[in-house]
Scaffold this motif. Structure first.
Motif, short mmCIF file in Angstrom:
data_model
loop_
_atom_site.label_atom_id
_atom_site.label_comp_id
_atom_site.label_asym_id
_atom_site.label_seq_id
_atom_site.Cartn_x
_atom_site.Cartn_y
_atom_site.Cartn_z
N ASP A 25 -19.30 43.37 -21.93
CA ASP A 25 -18.74 42.61 -23.05
C ASP A 25 -19.49 41.29 -23.17
N GLU A 66 -19.39 38.83 -25.30
CA GLU A 66 -18.57 37.66 -25.61
C GLU A 66 -17.88 37.12 -24.36
N VAL A 112 -20.51 35.23 -22.29
CA VAL A 112 -20.88 33.92 -22.84
C VAL A 112 -19.80 32.88 -22.55
N LEU A 113 -18.56 33.28 -22.63
CA LEU A 113 -17.45 32.35 -22.43
C LEU A 113 -16.99 32.27 -20.97
#
Length: 73
Positions: free
Chosen positions: A53, A55, A58-59
Motif C-alpha cells: 500500500d 499511501e 508514504v504516511l
C-alpha cells in the motif's frame, strides 16, 4: 568476492513495507528552522507488490539503517 557474503549498506524497515523492500538510493536535506527531509527510492519484488500500500508507506514511520563496509552500524 562471493555475492552471498555481500551485505546491503542501506536497509529500511517499516510496518508499511514488505521485508523484501530494498533501498536503491536516498537523499536528505536540512535547514535552519526546518525539519529534516528524506526521500528514499525503494524496490519491491513483484511477488510482494500486490499487497503493498503506497499511501500507507508514504504516511508511515520507517527506519533507514546505514551500515559500514565492515557490516557494523
Amino acid at each position: 568476492m562471493d555475492t552471498r557474503d555481500q551485505v546491503d549498506l542501506f536497509t529500511i524497515t517499516s510496518g508499511s513495507l514488505p521485508d523484501s523492500a530494498a533501498v536503491l538510493a536516498f537523499r536528505s536535506s536540512e535547514g535552519i528552522s526546518r525539519l529534516y527531509q528524506y526521500e528514499v527510492l525503494l524496490t519491491i519484488p513483484s511477488a510482494d507488490a500486490a499487497e503493498f500500500d503506497p499511501e500507507a508507506a508514504v504516511l508511515g514511520r520507517a527506519t533507514l539503517l546505514v551500515m559500514k563496509h565492515d557490516s557494523t552500524v
